[in-house]
Scaffold this motif. Sequence first.
Motif, PDB file in Angstrom:
ATOM      1  N   PRO A 199      58.311 -23.019  42.002  1.00 46.69           N
ATOM      2  CA  PRO A 199      57.784 -22.536  43.117  1.00 46.69           C
ATOM      3  C   PRO A 199      58.728 -22.155  43.987  1.00 46.69           C
ATOM      4  CG  PRO A 199      57.854 -25.105  43.013  1.00 46.69           C
ATOM      5  CD  PRO A 199      58.066 -24.423  41.570  1.00 46.69           C
ATOM      6  N   GLN A 202      47.611 -24.791  34.995  1.00 45.82           N
ATOM      7  CA  GLN A 202      48.711 -25.561  33.951  1.00 45.82           C
ATOM      8  C   GLN A 202      47.989 -26.349  32.968  1.00 45.82           C
ATOM      9  OE1 GLN A 202      51.730 -24.811  33.475  1.00 45.82           O
ATOM     10  NE2 GLN A 202      52.213 -23.957  35.511  1.00 45.82           N
ATOM     11  N   ASN A 260      51.532 -18.728  41.547  1.00 51.85           N
ATOM     12  CA  ASN A 260      52.593 -19.073  42.135  1.00 51.85           C
ATOM     13  C   ASN A 260      52.652 -18.364  43.562  1.00 51.85           C
ATOM     14  OD1 ASN A 260      54.093 -21.659  41.305  1.00 51.85           O
ATOM     15  ND2 ASN A 260      55.089 -20.458  39.746  1.00 51.85           N
ATOM     16  N   TYR A 294      52.856 -28.026  43.773  1.00 53.79           N
ATOM     17  CA  TYR A 294      53.121 -27.452  42.582  1.00 53.79           C
ATOM     18  C   TYR A 294      53.385 -28.831  41.726  1.00 53.79           C
ATOM     19  CZ  TYR A 294      55.511 -25.246  38.694  1.00 53.79           C
ATOM     20  OH  TYR A 294      55.947 -25.167  37.177  1.00 53.79           O
ATOM     21  N   ILE A 327      46.809 -25.943  46.852  1.00 54.46           N
ATOM     22  CA  ILE A 327      47.984 -25.575  45.637  1.00 54.46           C
ATOM     23  C   ILE A 327      47.996 -26.930  44.730  1.00 54.46           C
ATOM     24  CG2 ILE A 327      50.520 -25.762  45.594  1.00 54.46           C
ATOM     25  CD1 ILE A 327      50.615 -24.610  48.525  1.00 54.46           C
ATOM     26  N   SER A 356      49.860 -19.505  45.695  1.00 59.28           N
ATOM     27  CA  SER A 356      50.283 -20.690  46.387  1.00 59.28           C
ATOM     28  C   SER A 356      51.221 -20.591  47.664  1.00 59.28           C
ATOM     29  CB  SER A 356      50.859 -21.522  45.405  1.00 59.28           C
ATOM     30  OG  SER A 356      49.987 -22.039  44.425  1.00 59.28           O
ATOM     31  N   VAL A 408      47.538 -24.885  40.896  1.00 62.52           N
ATOM     32  CA  VAL A 408      48.602 -25.199  39.890  1.00 62.52           C
ATOM     33  C   VAL A 408      47.894 -25.805  38.768  1.00 62.52           C
ATOM     34  CG1 VAL A 408      50.902 -25.980  39.473  1.00 62.52           C
ATOM     35  CG2 VAL A 408      50.510 -24.854  41.673  1.00 62.52           C
TER      36      VAL A 408
END
Length: 431
Positions: free
Chosen positions: A142, A256, A356, A376, A248, A359, A252
């Motif tokens: 991040p 992920q 990213n 993150y 965020i 975010s 994320v």
Amino acid sequence: MLDNAVQTAAPSRKFTPDVSRALRGLGLGNAMEWYDWMIFGLLSAFIGPNFFPSDNALSATLGALAVFAIGFAFRPLGGILLGTLADRIGRRRIMLLSVGLMSVTTLIIAIAPTYQQIGVWAGVILLACRIFQGISAGVEAPLSTSHALELAPEGREGMVAGLMSFYVNFGILIASLTAFACTSILGAEVMADWGWRVPFALGALFGLVVLIIRRTLPETMAPEELAENTTRRIWGAIRKHWMAILAIVFIVGAVQAYNYAWTVGLPNSARATFGENPTAVFAVSSALAFVMLIGSWVVGRLADGRSMSKWFIVSRLLAIPSVFLMLLYVAPGMGGFTAVMLGGSVVLVLNMTLYNVVSSTLLPKACRGTGVAVGYGVGVAVFGGTASYLLVWLQSVGATWVFPVYVAVLCALSLVFYLLARARTGLFIGN
């Protein structure tokens, strides 16, 4: 207008040589961190029996994946500690600290004694290394993206997204190719004995090179900004932008969970659950990494100068049906495994390239280092770090269908929270 001094000095949309060099240093650091992080996940089936006592290969692999997940649990701590320091003392110092910490712990893993040599202390050493790596990784991705956005000219957010994602995928590709090369050259028996150490030793050397390159990174926080940015002021801004932090976490976390299912969960399931040939599995993983590498560059070029919001919304909507492809791989067979891995790669690369940067757009510069790193870290720890373990376990009990439903819900929630955050605060970078 971007809120940084570099933008004022360089209004052109072109990257100056100094900015290009800085972006390369930030990108290579990302590549190294992701290489070190992913090589552990890829080699879990070899690492587990060396550090955890078990007569069952699946149980030992799950033990290693549990340690892999624990590393994620410490990413929020890295975001809180190192992210706050980045807003207090500047980006450059923390970017150096992050790389140094990852390099040292990777070297320790490379030379660590096994369970057969020192008993349970082997697992303790491994766990301690993953904790410090989690702290390091909690700020690297991040903060390096935020740092890159603050360096780049206005309107180049798409290119920054593509460039930083390119380097991340470069690190993942190197990890996959290294695992593939080592298993091909040394063989499964040697890899299970001592060959798994070689990729970690190479990662430590890679880190030393990156540390030297990053010494020339410029600082994007002006002295007066650092003087004004007290810890109380930073966390006051974090509380003010709580909706952005929540967004965020899910932006994320959703991607992920998808990412680690494809890059770690499915490959380990193929080896440990379905008994696939490890060399063939690493070959497919390397092909996925290559698609991600090229795809991130293409997505960055296509999105450059265009609305990050629109690109994000479309890519996240596509992820909801795409994740159900994994239901095609429910029995042994490299054909099914390959189809799932490569079939899901197109939508995965769209989401992994943009998340990213998207975010970072939700927070102002004064608290961006802390806020993005915390969001993150929590997202990766809660949803990403547990994904590979959850997928392997669900497949082992015949409930694979639960996982894509879970990820689809996360993707939908990430869109809802993103739109709420955008309506509440507006975008601070980009369109």
